[in-house]
Design a protein around this motif. Structure first.
Motif, short mmCIF file in Angstrom:
data_model
loop_
_atom_site.label_atom_id
_atom_site.label_comp_id
_atom_site.label_asym_id
_atom_site.label_seq_id
_atom_site.Cartn_x
_atom_site.Cartn_y
_atom_site.Cartn_z
N ARG A 1 -6.47 -6.34 3.45
CA ARG A 1 -5.66 -7.56 3.33
C ARG A 1 -6.49 -8.79 3.68
N GLN B 1 -8.75 -15.51 -4.70
CA GLN B 1 -8.84 -14.14 -4.21
C GLN B 1 -7.80 -13.24 -4.88
N TYR C 1 13.09 -2.45 -4.45
CA TYR C 1 11.81 -3.16 -4.47
C TYR C 1 12.01 -4.65 -4.19
N ARG C 2 11.49 -5.10 -3.06
CA ARG C 2 11.58 -6.49 -2.61
C ARG C 2 13.03 -7.01 -2.70
N ASN D 1 6.43 -8.20 -8.81
CA ASN D 1 5.94 -7.50 -9.99
C ASN D 1 7.16 -7.21 -10.88
N TYR E 1 0.82 -1.22 0.00
CA TYR E 1 0.00 0.00 0.00
C TYR E 1 0.85 1.27 0.00
N LEU F 1 -1.64 -13.67 -7.47
CA LEU F 1 -0.20 -13.73 -7.15
C LEU F 1 0.10 -14.72 -6.03
N LYS G 1 -8.59 -9.50 0.66
CA LYS G 1 -7.94 -9.77 -0.63
C LYS G 1 -6.97 -10.93 -0.61
N ALA H 1 0.10 -10.10 -11.02
CA ALA H 1 -1.21 -10.74 -10.80
C ALA H 1 -2.04 -10.67 -12.09
N1 EPU Z 1 -4.79 -7.85 -10.12
C1 EPU Z 1 -5.28 -8.78 -11.01
N2 EPU Z 1 -5.68 -9.98 -10.51
C2 EPU Z 1 -5.63 -10.29 -9.20
C3 EPU Z 1 -5.13 -9.35 -8.30
C4 EPU Z 1 -4.70 -8.12 -8.78
O1 EPU Z 1 -5.35 -8.54 -12.21
O2 EPU Z 1 -6.02 -11.42 -8.86
C5 EPU Z 1 -4.34 -6.54 -10.66
C6 EPU Z 1 -5.39 -5.46 -10.47
O3 EPU Z 1 -5.38 -4.65 -11.63
C7 EPU Z 1 -4.89 -4.66 -9.30
C8 EPU Z 1 -3.38 -4.77 -9.48
O4 EPU Z 1 -3.18 -6.10 -9.97
O5 EPU Z 1 -5.31 -3.35 -9.36
C9 EPU Z 1 -2.61 -4.60 -8.20
O6 EPU Z 1 -3.09 -5.53 -7.21
P1 EPU Z 1 -2.74 -5.35 -5.67
O7 EPU Z 1 -3.15 -3.99 -5.22
O8 EPU Z 1 -3.28 -6.50 -4.93
O9 EPU Z 1 -1.16 -5.33 -5.66
P2 EPU Z 1 -0.06 -6.34 -6.22
O10 EPU Z 1 0.87 -5.55 -7.06
O11 EPU Z 1 -0.65 -7.53 -6.86
C10 EPU Z 1 1.54 -5.83 -4.25
C11 EPU Z 1 2.39 -6.61 -3.28
C12 EPU Z 1 1.56 -7.16 -2.14
C13 EPU Z 1 0.85 -6.01 -1.45
C14 EPU Z 1 0.00 -5.27 -2.49
C15 EPU Z 1 -0.69 -4.06 -1.91
C16 EPU Z 1 4.20 -7.49 -4.64
C17 EPU Z 1 4.84 -8.69 -5.24
N3 EPU Z 1 3.08 -7.69 -3.98
O12 EPU Z 1 0.66 -6.77 -4.87
O13 EPU Z 1 2.45 -7.74 -1.21
O14 EPU Z 1 0.02 -6.46 -0.40
O15 EPU Z 1 0.84 -4.81 -3.56
O16 EPU Z 1 0.26 -3.08 -1.70
O17 EPU Z 1 4.74 -6.40 -4.77
C18 EPU Z 1 3.49 -9.77 -0.53
O18 EPU Z 1 4.56 -9.24 -0.83
O19 EPU Z 1 3.42 -10.93 -0.06
C19 EPU Z 1 2.26 -9.04 -0.77
C20 EPU Z 1 1.05 -9.57 -0.57
#
Ligand code: EPU
Length: 349
Positions: free
Chosen positions: A234, A307, A175-176, A253, A142, A310, A237, A286
């Motif tokens: 969280r 849900q 980043y990570r 990512n 976030y 990723l 999601k 994702a």
């Molecule tokens: N999306 C999809 N399909 C899905 C989920 C997401 O297409 O099933 C797309 C949507 O467009 C969404 C975008 O991906 O708007 C971003 O999704 P999200 O906000 O969940 O963020 P993320 O980039 O997928 C990253 C972190 C998470 C963290 C979230 C929120 C990484 C690898 N992951 O996920 O971290 O909670 O942002 O900030 O950077 C973790 O590291 O274990 C983790 C959960």
């Protein structure tokens, strides 16, 4: 004295021989270690780390196991840091320096800081794992990364066999990513020092945060309200590791050049992109995975969360090798369709 009895003589450690690691990782896959040592007292570390048992590549450090996947047994010793303690080292008008033992639970520390009017960590609420693990992959969520608040990391350097205190710049956070990830196994993190401001502008721009606060009826949020909103997001999601084995995002990512990103965007207008620097952009892993129809897919007990695309999950009896097999199929499909390499985020053994 054999190796085990040498360690047993050190107070503050509990030793298990031929130990199961099933309950030691949030993926909850079967694996064992020749020896597992729970370290409860930081004073035990110097003697333990100087002992023959902790030398060499067969000594693995484990926190709460929320970012590791065992695909096989571990042939050596696993050191699980269970040390506790949070202490204020310096208080200033604008910020406070806090030292936290590696074994503290991250989310407890986030709430400890918010309860004392110290801010910054609110967007990182509910991330599973121990404090000592957070700098390794520079946990982020976030719109905030932990590296922003790390003042220094106290670690044992297994090459020089000395204690070191690495200031934030030396940790090379990205980043990570960090120094600790780039030199795997070299540093055993014993404690982390955080510099936490008493006042700070809230970060509400990440998609969904303002909406969640509005749903909660919070018009003028403070840091605690933000932590509550993030916790709700969280919980909704991401699958709960207490009930469904998983390690959060399984892939990072991908960061690609702006040219590659724009070419992909042209043929996939819905693909989310975030600018990283002038020349690079971050793609949504994702989205790429979902576009390859993996979201919610299940192969035996291994699966991809319905849900969040990723998150790889263990539906109960999966082995680490089965989960890793599925992860590799995801990587191949995304590479074939989008020409993009997905890098795993957890440590895969
Ligand atoms: N999306 C999809 N399909 C899905 C989920 C997401 O297409 O099933 C797309 C949507 O467009 C969404 C975008 O991906 O708007 C971003 O999704 P999200 O906000 O969940 O963020 P993320 O980039 O997928 C990253 C972190 C998470 C963290 C979230 C929120 C990484 C690898 N992951 O996920 O971290 O909670 O942002 O900030 O950077 C973790 O590291 O274990 C983790 C959960």
């Amino acid at each position: 004295m054999n190796d085990a009895s040498q360690i047993k003589a050190i107070p503050g450690c509990t030793i298990y021989e031929n130990a199961s690691l099933l309950e030691r990782t949030t993926f909850r896959v079967p694996a064992s270690a020749s020896m597992l040592i729970d370290v409860h007292d930081a004073n035990a570390l110097p003697a333990l780390l100087e002992s023959s048992i902790a030398q060499g590549e067969n000594a693995l450090i484990l926190g709460e196991g929320s970012n590791v996947l065992f695909t096989r047994d571990w042939p050596g010793v696993v050191l699980a840091l269970r040390t506790r303690g949070i202490g204020i080292i310096e208080e200033h008008d604008d910020a406070v320096l806090v030292r936290v033992a590696a074994g503290e639970h991250w989310n407890d520390f986030v709430h400890w800081s918010l309860d004392r009017g110290l801010f910054g960590l609110e967007n990182l609420a509910l991330i599973p794992g121990s404090v000592g693990a957070t700098p390794i992959q520079n946990i982020g969520a976030y719109g905030t990364e932990v590296g922003e608040f790390v003042h220094a990391v106290a670690a044992w350097d297994r090459i020089t066999r000395k204690s070191v205190r690495l200031a934030r710049d030396a940790c090379a956070f990205a980043y990570r990513d960090s120094l600790f990830k780039r030199e795997p196994g070299r540093y055993l993190i014993m404690a982390v020092e955080f510099q936490l401001p008493r006042q700070r502008e809230l970060r509400l721009d990440y998609s969904g945060v303002r909406e969640e606060l509005a749903t909660m009826g919070v018009a003028q949020p403070d840091a605690r309200a933000v932590a509550r909103a993030i916790t709700r997001l969280r919980t909704r999601k991401l699958p709960d590791p207490a009930t469904t084995g998983n390690a959060g995002s399984f892939f990072k990512n991908p960061i690609v050049t702006q040219m590659q990103a724009q070419a992909l965007k042209l043929s996939n207008p819905d693909l989310p992109l975030w600018p990283v620097s002038g020349a690079h952009a971050k793609l949504s892993a994702a989205w790429l995975i979902e576009a390859c129809n993996f979201k919610g897919l299940r192969e035996g007990y291994a699966g991809i969360s319905s849900q969040h695309a990723l998150v790889l999950i263990n539906h109960g009896q999966a082995t680490g090798a089965q989960i890793w097999g599925l992860a590799q199929r995801v990587q191949s499909a995304v590479l074939e369709r989008f020409g993009t390499v997905l890098e795993p985020e957890p440590l895969v053994i």
